[in-house]
Design an enzyme around this catalytic site. Structure first.
Site, PDB file in Angstrom:
ATOM      1  N   SER A 130     -53.145 -19.185  27.925  1.00  0.00           N
ATOM      2  CA  SER A 130     -53.970 -17.965  27.948  1.00  0.00           C
ATOM      3  C   SER A 130     -53.892 -17.291  26.591  1.00  0.00           C
ATOM      4  CB  SER A 130     -53.444 -17.003  29.015  1.00  0.00           C
ATOM      5  OG  SER A 130     -54.124 -15.768  28.962  1.00  0.00           O
ATOM      6  N   TYR A 143     -47.057 -11.817  33.782  1.00  0.00           N
ATOM      7  CA  TYR A 143     -48.034 -12.847  33.392  1.00  0.00           C
ATOM      8  C   TYR A 143     -47.957 -13.195  31.901  1.00  0.00           C
ATOM      9  CZ  TYR A 143     -52.594 -15.198  33.035  1.00  0.00           C
ATOM     10  OH  TYR A 143     -53.599 -16.114  32.814  1.00  0.00           O
ATOM     11  N   LYS A 147     -46.973 -16.688  30.157  1.00  0.00           N
ATOM     12  CA  LYS A 147     -47.947 -17.455  29.365  1.00  0.00           C
ATOM     13  C   LYS A 147     -47.446 -17.681  27.941  1.00  0.00           C
ATOM     14  CE  LYS A 147     -51.120 -18.513  32.348  1.00  0.00           C
ATOM     15  NZ  LYS A 147     -51.466 -19.923  32.654  1.00  0.00           N
TER      16      LYS A 147
END
Ligand SMILES: NC(=O)c1ccc[n+]([C@@H]2O[C@H](COP(=O)([O-])OP(=O)(O)OC[C@H]3O[C@@H](n4cnc5c(N)ncnc54)[C@H](O)[C@@H]3O)[C@@H](O)[C@H]2O)c1
Length: 235
Positions: A130, A143, A147
Site C-alpha cells: 500500500s 494498518y 503495510k
C-alpha cells in the site's frame, strides 16, 4: 500456467482474477469468505480453495494444490477495527491486522517461493502492499505499520530473488474503491497497472501523483523533522 490469488473474492483480488482470466490464465483462488469465493470461482471457471492467509498450514496446503503455479498474488489484507493512534488500538486489533497483512504475506512466501525456485522456470510473485506502507498517514491504526512491514518484506524478497527466475512486483496503491475503502480508483485500474508492472518486472506506486509525497516524507525524516500529513503532488 496457473495463477494463485489470495483475497480473490472481492476488491483488488477479484479485479486481478478477472484480468488474468481475460488473459486465459488458469486460476486457483483463495479467500476467507467461502461463499463469495465460490461465486467468483464459478463465474471465472476457477478452482476455489477457501483459506485464511494467517494460517501457515492452510497456505502450505494451498501451495500443494498448485504445483504448476507460476504466478502468485499475495493480496489479501484487512483494515483494523480501530483507526486511532497507536496507543488507542486494542491489542487484538494489532494482532489480527499483523496476522493477516504481514504473516499472510510471510506464509505465502514460505509456501510458494521454494516451489517456484525448485521449478526453475520464470515465475512472478505480486505482493499487494500500500501507499500506506511507504508514507505514514495518521489515523490508520495498525494498518500503516503493518503495510510498512509488507513493503520491507516485498523489497527483501525482491532483493533475495534478483538472481533467480522469480521476479517480485510490489504493488502500492493509494485509495481504491473496494470493501475496505468507499473512495478511490476502480480496482480494475489497479489490477491493470499491476499486470503491466509484473510484465515489466518492476514495482509500482499508483497513481503517480503520490510519488512526491513518499520522497518528501523520507526527506523530512532524514532532516530530523516530524513529517506533516502527506498529500498528492500534481505536476
Ligand atoms: N482499497 C484500498 O484503498 C487499498 C489501498 C492500498 C492497498 N490495499 C490492499 O489491497 C489488498 C486487497 O484489499 P481490497 O482493497 O481489495 O479489500 P477488499 O476487502 O475488497 O478485499 C479483500 C479480500 O481479502 C479477503 N480476506 C480478508 N482477510 C482474509 C484472510 N485472512 N485470508 C484470506 N482472505 C482474506 C476478504 O474476504 C476480501 O475478499 C489488501 O492487502 C489491502 O490492504 C487496498
Amino acid at each position: 500456467m496457473t495463477a494463485v490469488i489470495t483475497g480473490a473474492a472481492g476488491g483488488i483480488g477479484l479485479a486481478l482474477a478477472e484480468a488474468l482470466h481475460a488473459r486465459g490464465e488458469q486460476l486457483l483462488l483463495t479467500d476467507i469468505d467461502d461463499t463469495a469465493l465460490a461465486e467468483v470461482a464459478a463465474r471465472l471457471g476457477a478452482t476455489a480453495v477457501p483459506a485464511d492467509v494467517a494460517d501457515p498450514g492452510a497456505m502450505a496446503a494451498l501451495a500443494e494444490r498448485a504445483p504448476e503455479a507460476r504466478l502468485v498474488c499475495l493480496n489479501a489484507g484487512i483494515l483494523g477495527q480501530s483507526l486511532g493512534a497507536p496507543w488507542e488500538v486494542p491489542a487484538e486489533d494489532w494482532d489480527r491486522v499483523f496476522a493477516v497483512n504481514v504473516a499472510g504475506v510471510v506464509n505465502g512466501l514460505r509456501a510458494f517461493v521454494p516451489r517456484l525456485l525448485a521449478a526453475g522456470e520464470p515465475a512472478r510473485v505480486l505482493i499487494t502492499a500500500s501507499l500506506a506502507g511507504l508514507a505514514v498517514f495518521p489515523g490508520g491504526g495498525a494498518y500503516g505499520p503493518a503495510k510498512h512491514a509488507v513493503t520491507a518484506l516485498a523489497t527483501h524478497a525482491a532483493m533475495a530473488l534478483a538472481d533467480t527466475p522469480v521476479r517480485v512486483t510490489m504493488l502500492c496503491p493509494a485509495l481504491v474503491a473496494t470493501g475496505i475503502s468507499a473512495e478511490g480508483v476502480p480496482p480494475s485500474e489497479v489490477a491493470a497497472e499491476a499486470l503491466r508492472a509484473m510484465d515489466e518486472g518492476r514495482f509500482t506506486v499508483t497513481p503517480p501523483e503520490w510519488h512526491g509525497a513518499v520522497v518528501r516524507q523520507a526527506g523530512q525524516r532524514v532532516a530530523g523533522e516530524v513529517p506533516g500529513v502527506p498529500g498528492p503532488v500534481l505536476d
